[in-house]
Design a protein around this motif. Structure first.
Motif, PDB file in Angstrom:
ATOM      1  N   ALA A 111       0.849  -1.198   0.000  1.00  0.00           N
ATOM      2  CA  ALA A 111       0.000   0.000   0.000  1.00  0.00           C
ATOM      3  C   ALA A 111       0.883   1.246   0.000  1.00  0.00           C
ATOM      4  CB  ALA A 111      -0.913  -0.001   1.223  1.00  0.00           C
ATOM      5  N   LEU A 112       0.805   2.020  -1.066  1.00  0.00           N
ATOM      6  CA  LEU A 112       1.671   3.184  -1.242  1.00  0.00           C
ATOM      7  C   LEU A 112       0.845   4.419  -1.587  1.00  0.00           C
ATOM      8  CD1 LEU A 112       4.654   1.686  -3.305  1.00  0.00           C
ATOM      9  CD2 LEU A 112       4.569   2.129  -0.849  1.00  0.00           C
ATOM     10  N   ASP A 113      -0.116   4.748  -0.734  1.00  0.00           N
ATOM     11  CA  ASP A 113      -0.934   5.924  -1.011  1.00  0.00           C
ATOM     12  C   ASP A 113      -0.089   7.179  -1.173  1.00  0.00           C
ATOM     13  OD1 ASP A 113      -3.166   4.379  -0.929  1.00  0.00           O
ATOM     14  OD2 ASP A 113      -3.679   4.844   1.139  1.00  0.00           O
ATOM     15  N   VAL A 114       0.986   7.286  -0.368  1.00  0.00           N
ATOM     16  CA  VAL A 114       1.822   8.478  -0.416  1.00  0.00           C
ATOM     17  C   VAL A 114       2.537   8.588  -1.772  1.00  0.00           C
ATOM     18  CG1 VAL A 114       3.825   7.307   0.594  1.00  0.00           C
ATOM     19  CG2 VAL A 114       3.626   9.778   0.787  1.00  0.00           C
ATOM     20  N   CYS A 115       2.801   7.436  -2.419  1.00  0.00           N
ATOM     21  CA  CYS A 115       3.519   7.440  -3.691  1.00  0.00           C
ATOM     22  C   CYS A 115       2.609   7.735  -4.878  1.00  0.00           C
ATOM     23  CB  CYS A 115       4.213   6.105  -3.917  1.00  0.00           C
ATOM     24  SG  CYS A 115       5.375   5.644  -2.608  1.00  0.00           S
ATOM     25  N   ALA A 116       1.314   7.885  -4.607  1.00  0.00           N
ATOM     26  CA  ALA A 116       0.398   8.221  -5.685  1.00  0.00           C
ATOM     27  C   ALA A 116       0.528   9.685  -6.092  1.00  0.00           C
ATOM     28  CB  ALA A 116      -1.042   7.911  -5.270  1.00  0.00           C
ATOM     29  N   GLN A 117       0.934  10.524  -5.152  1.00  0.00           N
ATOM     30  CA  GLN A 117       1.000  11.964  -5.399  1.00  0.00           C
ATOM     31  C   GLN A 117       2.427  12.490  -5.479  1.00  0.00           C
ATOM     32  OE1 GLN A 117      -1.783  13.531  -6.098  1.00  0.00           O
ATOM     33  NE2 GLN A 117      -2.989  11.687  -5.676  1.00  0.00           N
ATOM     34  N   GLN A 118       3.385  11.733  -4.974  1.00  0.00           N
ATOM     35  CA  GLN A 118       4.771  12.199  -4.980  1.00  0.00           C
ATOM     36  C   GLN A 118       5.713  11.009  -5.089  1.00  0.00           C
ATOM     37  OE1 GLN A 118       4.670  14.063  -1.091  1.00  0.00           O
ATOM     38  NE2 GLN A 118       5.782  12.367  -0.169  1.00  0.00           N
ATOM     39  N   LEU A 119       6.947  11.271  -5.493  1.00  0.00           N
ATOM     40  CA  LEU A 119       7.942  10.218  -5.582  1.00  0.00           C
ATOM     41  C   LEU A 119       8.389   9.819  -4.185  1.00  0.00           C
ATOM     42  CD1 LEU A 119      10.130  11.627  -8.505  1.00  0.00           C
ATOM     43  CD2 LEU A 119       8.255   9.994  -8.629  1.00  0.00           C
TER      44      LEU A 119
END
Length: 565
Positions: free
Chosen positions: A141-149
Motif C-alpha cells: 500500500a503506497l498511497d503516499v507514492c500516488a502523489q509524490q515520488l
C-alpha cells in the motif's frame, strides 16, 4: 483518425478472435488444479478491473496512440539498490532492496514472490507500511507514492528455489530466484474458457496494463540499478556486484578455492574472459564475434558481452526447439553447460546439433537483451510476439547465413515438433497471440511464426520500433508502423501454420492453416517462397512460405539450386 481506427482494428480483432474461440471451446475441460484455479480467480477479481469489450472507438479524442502512464496498477521506478548476504552452506539469503523515486498512481506496488521468500517489513522513508502477501503475490500500500515520488525498502530473507543453489562447495544464484518480480503478472490468469466460465469469470480476458506489467528479461523494469552480493568470509566473485540501466537481472556463481592449493583459481565450469587475448581464439568467442556482428547489422545495435560463463547443468529454461536457453545479464552471457563444445553427458546434444543450437541460443540471448533494454519492454499485451518471437527469429536468420541448410532444416524440424506439441498440450487455452501467457505455447510458436516478418524489417525499422515502444507508443501502433496493419493483425491474432511444398519446376504449393476450435483449420495455399538458408558448396537452398505462420514440415523445403521458386 487512421491511428485510432488502427488501434481498434488490431486490438479488437484479436479480442473478438479470443471471444469467439472461448465460446467455441467452452465444453472442453482442462487439467488445472482446483487450488491453483481458486488462487488465480481470487487474484484476478481483486486486482484487475474487467475491460469493457466496447472500449475501442473511432473517436480520435477517446483513444490515444501512447500508453497511459497512470493506468490502473501502473508503477515507475527511477533507480534502486539490492544487497544480498549469503553464507555458504546456509539455505537462506538475507536481502534488502531499496527502490528510489517510486511512482504508483493507484497507490499500490505489486510483485510476484519467488518460492521461499519471507518478507520481514516494508518501509517508505523511515515509516513502515502495510504489505499484503497472499498466494505468492505481494501488494504494498503506497498511497503516499500516488502523489509524490518516494523511496520504498523491502527487507526479506529467501531460500532459493531449484534454479539456484547454495552449498559449501559452491553457490549459484539468479536474481529471479531471490528477488520479487515487480508488476502484475498476467501469466497468472486462467485462460481455459471452460474453467473461466465455471468460476463465473468473463469470457473476455482482461490483461494488466502495459505499465503495470513486469519487465521483460528482468525482475524490475529498466532503471539505474545497483546490486551487491556478499558471500560471508569469501572474496566477491565476478558479477557479485554491478550496475545496469536496463532491466534488473544478474546471476552469481562462486566456488571455494581448494585448501590444498591457495593459489588455485581454476573454475569447475568453463569461463571465457573475453578481454583476455588468448580466449579470443576459443571457438565460442569466435562464434560470438560473428553473431554480434550479424545482430548489429540486422538490429542497428547489439548488446555488450564481456564474458561467457557456463550455466550449471539443469539450471536453464527450455528455449527454441527444446534446447537449454542462454541468458545475457550484466554483460555476462550464461551459456548452458550442455551446449559448450567439449560438453559430455546424457543431456548433451550430438556435436552437429549442439553447434547449431549453441549459436542460435547465444544469438537469441543477445537480441533479447538488446531489445528488452533498448525498448524498456514490459510484458504487456502484444509484447509476446516481440519478446518471444523476434529475438529467436533474428537468431535463426543470423545462424542461417553461414550454417549448412541441412543443419538449419534439422533445427526447424525439431522446433516445429515442439511448437506442435505445445499447441496440442494447451489446445483448450490457445487464443490470440496478444493474450497468450508468456511462459506457454507462444514461446515455441512465436520464433518460427516471426521469421517471415523479421526478414522484411530493416535495422532502421527495428530501431524505430524499439524507440517508439520506449517512448510509450502502444504496441499495436508501433508494430503496424513497421509491419503494416494486416500483417500486425495476423501476428497478434490466432496461431498460423503452413506446409510449403516445392515442385520440381520451381512452383510452390501446400497448405496454410489457422488455429480454430482447438485444432488447425485450412485457410489457403502458399503463393510464394523465400530462401532462409543457402549453400553454394552443396547446391542447396532451404525455402519458407512468405506468410507469418510457422512451417510444420520443413523436411520437404530443401531444394537443389537448379530451379528457384
Amino acid at each position: 483518425m487512421r491511428n485510432t481506427i488502427l488501434g481498434c482494428t488490431v486490438v479488437l480483432g484479436a479480442m473478438l478472435l479470443w471471444w469467439w474461440h472461448s465460446h467455441a471451446t467452452a465444453a472442453t475441460a482442462g487439467a488445472e488444479q482446483p487450488l491453483a484455479q481458486a488462487d488465480a480467480v481470487a487474484w484476478e477479481r481483486r486486482w484487475l478491473t474487467p475491460l469493457d469489450p466496447n472500449v475501442c472507438t473511432t473517436d480520435p479524442q477517446a483513444t490515444t496512440k501512447h500508453m497511459l502512464a497512470d493506468a490502473e496498477g501502473a508503477f515507475h521506478v527511477a533507480s534502486g539498490r539490492v544487497r544480498l548476504r549469503v553464507q555458504p552452506g546456509s539455505p537462506r539469503v538475507q536481502g534488502e532492496w531499496v527502490l528510489e523515486q517510486v511512482q504508483a498512481p493507484w497507490g499500490w506496488l505489486h510483485a510476484t514472490l519467488p518460492p521461499g521468500l519471507v518478507l520481514h517489513r516494508v518501509t517508505v522513508g523511515s515509516a513502515s507500511v502495510a504489505a499484503d502477501v497472499e498466494h505468492g503475490h505481494l501488494a504494498i500500500a503506497l498511497d503516499v507514492c500516488a502523489q509524490q515520488l518516494c523511496t520504498v525498502t523491502l527487507h526479506f530473507e529467501v531460500s532459493p528455489g531449484a534454479g539456484s543453489r547454495i552449498g559449501t562447495d559452491g553457490i549459484w544464484l539468479r536474481a529471479a530466484d531471490v528477488l520479487p518480480r515487480l508488476g502484475l503478472d498476467g501469466d497468472r490468469l486462467l485462460r481455459q474458457p471452460a474453467t473461466r466460465k465455471a468460476h463465473g469469470l468473463s469470457d473476455f480476458l482482461t490483461l494488466p496494463d502495459y505499465w503495470a506489467s513486469p519487465a521483460v528479461a528482468g525482475v524490475a523494469p529498466a532503471a539505474a540499478w545497483q546490486w551487491d552480493v556478499q558471500i560471508e568470509g569469501e572474496p566477491s566473485p565476478h558479477g557479485a556486484s554491478g550496475t545496469t540501466d536496463g532491466a534488473l537481472d544478474f546471476a552469481v556463481a562462486w566456488m571455494p578455492v581448494p585448501q590444498t592449493d591457495a593459489s588455485a583459481t581454476k573454475p569447475a565450469l568453463p569461463v571465457l574472459e573475453l578481454a583476455v587475448p588468448q580466449h579470443r581464439s576459443h571457438s565460442v568467442a569466435a562464434e560470438l564475434d560473428a553473431l554480434q556482428a550479424c545482430m548489429a547489422r540486422r538490429m542497428g545495435g547489439t548488446a555488450r558481452v564481456e564474458r561467457v560463463a557456463a550455466w550449471p547443468v539443469g539450471s536453464s529454461d527450455a528455449g527454441l526447439a527444446g534446447y537449454p536457453q542462454s541468458q545475457l545479464s550484466a554483460a555476462t552471457l550464461w551459456l548452458p553447460h550442455e551446449l559448450w563444445p567439449d560438453a559430455h553427458g546424457p543431456d548433451v546434444p550430438p556435436d552437429a546439433q549442439r553447434h547449431t543450437a549453441r549459436r542460435t541460443s547465444m544469438a537469441q540471448a543477445i537480441a533479447l537483451r538488446y531489445m528488452a533494454d533498448t525498448a524498456r519492454l514490459r510484458q504487456g499485451r502484444g509484447v509476446q510476439w516481440l519478446a518471444e518471437g523476434v529475438p529467436a527469429a533474428l537468431a535463426l536468420a543470423c545462424v542461417a547465413e553461414t550454417e549448412d541448410p541441412l543443419a538449419v532444416q534439422a533445427l526447424l524440424q525439431r522446433a516445429a515438433q515442439q511448437a506442435d506439441a505445445a499447441l496440442q498440450a494447451q489446445h483448450d487455452e490457445v487464443g490470440a497471440v496478444a493474450y497468450a501467457a508468456f511462459n506457454g505455447w507462444v514461446r515455441q510458436y512465436a520464433p518460427l511464426a516471426a521469421l517471415d516478418s523479421v526478414r522484411r524489417l530493416s535495422a532502421d525499422q527495428i530501431n524505430t520500433l524499439l524507440h517508439e515502444l520506449r517512448d510509450g507508443v502502444r504496441v499495436q501502433y508501433a508494430l503496424a508502423n513497421a509491419l503494416g496493419v494486416s500483417r500486425t493483425t495476423l501476428a497478434l491474432s490466432m496461431p498460423l501454420a503452413t506446409d510449403l511444398r516445392l515442385q520440381p519446376d520451381g512452383s510452390v504449393t501446400g497448405d496454410r492453416w489457422r488455429w480454430q476450435q482447438g485444432q488447425w483449420s485450412r485457410v489457403g495455399t502458399p503463393r510464394a517462397a523465400w530462401p532462409l538458408a543457402a549453400s553454394a558448396r552443396h547446391g542447396q537452398t532451404l525455402y519458407l512460405d512468405a506468410w507469418p505462420g510457422y512451417e510444420r514440415q520443413p523436411t520437404d523445403n530443401l531444394q537443389t539450386n537448379r530451379t528457384q521458386p
